[in-house]
Design a protein around this motif. Structure first.
Motif, PDB file in Angstrom:
ATOM      1  N   GLY A 102       0.819  -1.199   0.000  1.00  0.00           N
ATOM      2  CA  GLY A 102       0.000   0.000   0.000  1.00  0.00           C
ATOM      3  C   GLY A 102       0.859   1.257   0.000  1.00  0.00           C
ATOM      4  O   GLY A 102       1.843   1.352   0.716  1.00  0.00           O
ATOM      5  N   GLU A 103       0.459   2.199  -0.834  1.00  0.00           N
ATOM      6  CA  GLU A 103       1.191   3.454  -0.915  1.00  0.00           C
ATOM      7  C   GLU A 103       0.771   4.380   0.219  1.00  0.00           C
ATOM      8  O   GLU A 103      -0.399   4.448   0.586  1.00  0.00           O
ATOM      9  N   GLY A 104       1.684   5.084   0.784  1.00  0.00           N
ATOM     10  CA  GLY A 104       1.382   6.100   1.764  1.00  0.00           C
ATOM     11  C   GLY A 104       1.273   5.610   3.190  1.00  0.00           C
ATOM     12  O   GLY A 104       1.097   6.415   4.096  1.00  0.00           O
ATOM     13  N   ALA A 105       1.352   4.313   3.435  1.00  0.00           N
ATOM     14  CA  ALA A 105       1.286   3.805   4.800  1.00  0.00           C
ATOM     15  C   ALA A 105       2.534   4.235   5.559  1.00  0.00           C
ATOM     16  O   ALA A 105       3.590   4.450   4.981  1.00  0.00           O
ATOM     17  N   SER A 106       2.374   4.340   6.876  1.00  0.00           N
ATOM     18  CA  SER A 106       3.522   4.720   7.698  1.00  0.00           C
ATOM     19  C   SER A 106       4.118   3.491   8.369  1.00  0.00           C
ATOM     20  O   SER A 106       3.412   2.527   8.678  1.00  0.00           O
ATOM     21  N   ILE A 107       5.410   3.539   8.597  1.00  0.00           N
ATOM     22  CA  ILE A 107       6.079   2.484   9.366  1.00  0.00           C
ATOM     23  C   ILE A 107       6.885   3.169  10.480  1.00  0.00           C
ATOM     24  O   ILE A 107       7.179   4.374  10.409  1.00  0.00           O
TER      25      ILE A 107
END
Length: 312
Positions: free
Chosen positions: A222-227
């Protein structure tokens, strides 16, 4: 068989003998060509190419590919000439092969553009300028950012470090850089990708080579997810990364990365939430007795780590 011999004969005739090639090798190739011309004059049809000359060609190819990068560059359109040893099977993005050796030089890496893929070929040599079997190695693919880490054991030299810049000519590659190691018989390097890649890794012998093929792969992250990365501060490449790795020895998913400003950091895993990252940090502090080494960085998935110094 006839087609194969004709192909070998044509490739042989097309050889441009590099100036860097040893005098003995140059004379060997020249003798082979003269021998072929003499045989053509003796035989009525002049179409058969003897097995001995074919063997000489293969030997010359092997010596040349193992010793002279310019020679290897001229072979970009010729498939890998070695014998297939294995096709690696990956578990959790990691696989390895080769045999335990010492004193090996990863002497050049070539990049070959194919129709729907790019191929990186690692070549192994030793002090005698020949190398039949690849030294023990590991290839590991990770995410956030998309990274391939190549580790070669039993290697005392990394002449191919200059070729990492060339790898950026691949449409898949964003960056490629060597990694520090405190083990003087090990070399490592990272390749960072612009997007997810599918891959296949094959090992060859005679000559010793590892071919890494990169292909398109999309839609699985998924694009834009944070880690939430558990990491050290940024620092120039040096012993600080090696020492941090030693301190974190035994932990899963420890890796060295280059940040947005070209400095380096050690990451002890990344997590989907800050709570998970903090729980792991507490565990490391308790079990390893390390209190000031790591902190949590929040960043977008696939983003290159921020450059964060001690002062900040």
């Amino acid at each position: 068989m006839d087609n194969q011999m004709e192909r070998l004969q044509k490739a042989y005739n097309d050889i441009e003998i590099p100036e860097e090639l040893s005098q003995a090798s140059r004379k060997g190739i020249e003798r082979g060509k003269l021998h072929k011309q003499q045989k053509r004059g003796i035989k009525m049809n002049g179409l058969k190419w003897t097995g001995s000359v074919a063997a000489a060609v293969i030997i010359s190819f092997t010596v040349g590919v193992n010793t002279v990068p310019a020679f290897a560059d001229s072979m970009n359109d010729v498939p890998v000439l070695g014998k297939l040893v294995s096709v690696l099977k990956f578990t959790d993005g990691s696989a390895g092969g080769g045999t335990i050796q010492d004193g090996v030089d990863v002497n050049f890496i070539s990049l070959k553009h194919q129709k729907n893929s790019d191929q990186m070929i690692l070549n192994f040599a030793n002090s005698d300028n020949t190398q039949d079997l690849a030294s023990s190695y590991n290839v590991k693919f990770t995410d956030n950012p998309y990274t391939m880490t190549v580790t070669v054991s039993g290697a005392r030299n990394f002449s191919a470090v200059k070729d990492l810049e060339t790898l950026k000519e691949s449409k898949y590659v964003q960056d490629a850089y060597p990694l520090i190691t405190l083990d003087d018989s090990m070399i490592r390097f990272n390749v960072t990708f612009k997007e997810p890649v599918a891959y296949e890794v094959k090992e060859y012998k005679d000559p010793a080579q590892v071919a890494i093929t990169l292909m398109d792969k999309k839609g699985d992250v998924g694009e834009g997810a944070s880690i939430y990365s558990l990491r050290t501060v940024s620092a120039p490449s040096g012993e600080s990364q090696g020492m941090a790795e030693e301190m974190l020895f035994g932990l899963k998913d420890v890796r060295v990365l280059k940040d947005q400003k070209g400095l380096f950091l050690v990451e002890a895993g990344y997590f989907n939430s800050e709570a998970e990252a903090l729980a792991q940090l507490e565990k490391i502090q308790t079990e390893y007795g390390i209190s000031d080494l790591l902190f949590v960085e929040k960043r977008s998935s696939q983003e290159i780590p921020q450059s964060i110094s001690q002062a900040e």
